[in-house]
Design a protein around this motif. Sequence first.
Motif, PDB file in Angstrom:
ATOM      1  N   SER A  23       0.836  -1.195   0.000  1.00  0.00           N
ATOM      2  CA  SER A  23       0.000   0.000   0.000  1.00  0.00           C
ATOM      3  C   SER A  23       0.874   1.250   0.000  1.00  0.00           C
ATOM      4  O   SER A  23       2.100   1.171   0.040  1.00  0.00           O
ATOM      5  N   ASP A  59      -2.072  -4.792   1.527  1.00  0.00           N
ATOM      6  CA  ASP A  59      -3.498  -5.029   1.327  1.00  0.00           C
ATOM      7  C   ASP A  59      -3.665  -6.402   0.670  1.00  0.00           C
ATOM      8  O   ASP A  59      -2.807  -6.838  -0.091  1.00  0.00           O
ATOM      9  N   THR A  96     -11.749  -7.477  -0.423  1.00  0.00           N
ATOM     10  CA  THR A  96     -10.454  -6.859  -0.155  1.00  0.00           C
ATOM     11  C   THR A  96     -10.315  -6.665   1.345  1.00  0.00           C
ATOM     12  O   THR A  96     -11.310  -6.490   2.054  1.00  0.00           O
ATOM     13  N   GLU A  97      -9.072  -6.707   1.809  1.00  0.00           N
ATOM     14  CA  GLU A  97      -8.785  -6.430   3.214  1.00  0.00           C
ATOM     15  C   GLU A  97      -7.599  -5.491   3.270  1.00  0.00           C
ATOM     16  O   GLU A  97      -6.527  -5.797   2.768  1.00  0.00           O
ATOM     17  N   ASN A  98      -7.803  -4.321   3.871  1.00  0.00           N
ATOM     18  CA  ASN A  98      -6.729  -3.340   4.004  1.00  0.00           C
ATOM     19  C   ASN A  98      -5.774  -3.763   5.106  1.00  0.00           C
ATOM     20  O   ASN A  98      -6.107  -4.593   5.950  1.00  0.00           O
ATOM     21  N   TYR A  99      -4.589  -3.170   5.119  1.00  0.00           N
ATOM     22  CA  TYR A  99      -3.581  -3.505   6.125  1.00  0.00           C
ATOM     23  C   TYR A  99      -4.054  -3.171   7.530  1.00  0.00           C
ATOM     24  O   TYR A  99      -3.607  -3.764   8.496  1.00  0.00           O
ATOM     25  N   ASP A 100      -4.993  -2.240   7.672  1.00  0.00           N
ATOM     26  CA  ASP A 100      -5.469  -1.857   8.996  1.00  0.00           C
ATOM     27  C   ASP A 100      -6.684  -2.666   9.453  1.00  0.00           C
ATOM     28  O   ASP A 100      -7.280  -2.363  10.470  1.00  0.00           O
ATOM     29  N   GLN A 158     -18.896  -3.393   3.986  1.00  0.00           N
ATOM     30  CA  GLN A 158     -17.687  -3.265   4.803  1.00  0.00           C
ATOM     31  C   GLN A 158     -17.950  -3.817   6.187  1.00  0.00           C
ATOM     32  O   GLN A 158     -19.001  -3.638   6.753  1.00  0.00           O
TER      33      GLN A 158
END
Length: 161
Positions: free
Chosen positions: A98, A127, A141-145, A158
Amino acid sequence: MSQKVEQPPPTEVPLANLPSPTANDVSPPEYSAGPGSPGALQTPTPAVTAQPKATAPPTATPGQIIITPLNQIGERTEWIQCPFCLQTSKIQVRKEGSTMQVVAGVLCCLLCVCLACVPCIAHWFEDTEYRCATCHKIVATENYDGIYKTHGPGGSVQRLN
């Protein structure tokens, strides 16, 4: 003429001889004097017990596949029902760096040039994309946070981890 039969007084049992209560025992109702008359009976409140949730994953017999809902897919390859092509297919998991990974690389570079590649090598701030193996569209999708989104023809949903 009726005769009165004298009953013996109740015997006292030490607490050490009583059986210990188990989880299946139900406590007796509590009685206390109400505001009206002495010794009035109050209705006991029902006891509510929580049932444990089943945590074991379903098991498949040989030749049978398990379709995982999109909101429960993980890092390994699993079978899904694709919302785009409506086919049962495997998912392809792909990780991408990212913009936060680039920022971390620049900050590490300020300390030492050799440290610039550490965020990429250590897989920091990546990500995750989940794609359908049949139509190759992104289904989640999965974000780093930790923000996880499922995608479909009607938009995305979401959820927070």
